[in-house]
Design a protein around this motif. Structure first.
Motif, mmCIF file in Angstrom:
data_model
loop_
_atom_site.group_PDB
_atom_site.id
_atom_site.type_symbol
_atom_site.label_atom_id
_atom_site.label_comp_id
_atom_site.label_asym_id
_atom_site.label_seq_id
_atom_site.Cartn_x
_atom_site.Cartn_y
_atom_site.Cartn_z
ATOM 1 N N TRP A 80 27.628 10.744 -12.498
ATOM 2 C CA TRP A 80 28.750 11.592 -12.089
ATOM 3 C C TRP A 80 28.585 12.052 -10.643
ATOM 4 N N LEU A 81 27.384 12.446 -10.267
ATOM 5 C CA LEU A 81 27.158 12.853 -8.881
ATOM 6 C C LEU A 81 27.441 11.707 -7.905
ATOM 7 N N HIS A 82 27.178 10.494 -8.330
ATOM 8 C CA HIS A 82 27.415 9.325 -7.481
ATOM 9 C C HIS A 82 28.902 8.981 -7.382
ATOM 10 N N VAL A 121 9.328 14.929 -13.480
ATOM 11 C CA VAL A 121 9.826 13.720 -12.813
ATOM 12 C C VAL A 121 10.952 14.165 -11.887
ATOM 13 N N VAL A 122 10.918 13.678 -10.638
ATOM 14 C CA VAL A 122 11.757 14.250 -9.576
ATOM 15 C C VAL A 122 12.599 13.157 -8.907
ATOM 16 N N TRP A 123 13.885 13.460 -8.702
ATOM 17 C CA TRP A 123 14.801 12.575 -7.970
ATOM 18 C C TRP A 123 15.365 13.341 -6.774
ATOM 19 N N HIS A 124 15.362 12.720 -5.602
ATOM 20 C CA HIS A 124 15.937 13.316 -4.395
ATOM 21 C C HIS A 124 17.239 12.576 -4.073
ATOM 22 N N LEU A 125 18.345 13.305 -4.105
ATOM 23 C CA LEU A 125 19.666 12.722 -3.862
ATOM 24 C C LEU A 125 20.291 13.334 -2.618
ATOM 25 N N ILE A 128 22.787 2.645 -11.361
ATOM 26 C CA ILE A 128 23.615 3.479 -10.478
ATOM 27 C C ILE A 128 23.168 3.331 -9.028
ATOM 28 N N HIS A 129 21.866 3.422 -8.801
ATOM 29 C CA HIS A 129 21.289 3.298 -7.461
ATOM 30 C C HIS A 129 20.297 2.133 -7.479
#
Length: 235
Positions: A75-77, A104-108, A137-138
């Motif tokens: 959704w953010l994408h 667990v980390v994601w940087h957007l 998605i990415h």
């Protein structure tokens, strides 16, 4: 033949032309301060799946329910009002306190809106170390997820080719960035060399890429004999 679609570069800030010009923030509080503008929309859209929101040194971190991570990232994408089109990094954090979960980390980043958002999923150590992959998605998640798997043992469900990327594929000592990983490794240097030779690296790499066989030939005869029997020296 159909002509290819014209290429349109992404211009930073193009989606909010009336926003103030970017400037280095000053007097940023350690905790608190204004949150990322996407937070209200996230809470409205996903409700209880947004577990917690923290603002630290001006950066917004959102703790997300693991099972719904893919929905949130998608959704953010895709949403025109968000457009988080750049996945900058995926990593993990393990604390010394054995009771604390692994993060667990994601940087957007949303380049059109000049926004940064950090997502986290917390995994209790009694639970499987598994989270959804965001590769669909990415595509930049491909190697990032493999690195996180290689170093921490986090499995990204749905990744098309989840295997080690920094350590060799036959590496059996564990996950080097986990807190339970010994500083010297679990195997002696001689055992590491013996396993590498047993894996027949010449079948996969050229001698220009990997000269380990040549290094083995340079070892003294008695050391080569001991290595061939599996003796663990150097402990």
């Amino acid at each position: 033949m159909t002509a290819p679609a014209p290429f349109s570069p992404v211009i930073a800030g193009a989606a909010s032309p009336n926003a103030p010009a970017p400037a280095t923030p000053k007097n940023v509080p350690h905790h608190g301060g204004p949150a990322n503008p996407s937070i209200d929309a996230l809470r409205e859209r996903f409700g209880a799946a947004i577990r917690r929101v923290d603002v630290v040194w001006g950066e917004t971190t959102v703790v997300v329910e693991g099972a719904r991570l893919g929905e949130v990232v998608g959704w953010l994408h895709d949403d025109p009002a968000q457009r988080y089109d750049l996945l900058a990094d995926i990593t993990a954090v393990e604390f010394r306190d054995a009771e604390m979960p692994i993060e667990v980390v994601w940087h957007l980043r949303s380049l059109p809106y000049r926004r940064f958002l950090r997502l986290k999923v917390l995994i209790e150590k009694t639970q499987p170390f598994s989270v959804p992959s965001v590769w669909s998605i990415h595509k930049s998640a491909d190697w990032l997820e493999r690195e996180c798997f290689d170093m921490f043992g986090i499995k990204f469900e749905g990744h098309p080719d989840l295997r080690r990327i920094l350590m060799w594929e036959q590496y059996r000592e564990g996950y080097p960035l986990r807190k339970d990983f010994p500083l010297r490794g679990r195997f002696s240097r001689s055992e590491q060399l013996r396993q590498a030779l047993a894996a027949n690296p010449e079948a996969r790499y050229s001698m220009e890429e990997l000269d380990i066989a040549q290094a083995y030939e340079d070892l003294p005869d008695d050391m080569r004999r001991r290595l061939s029997t599996g003796e663990k020296t150097g402990e």
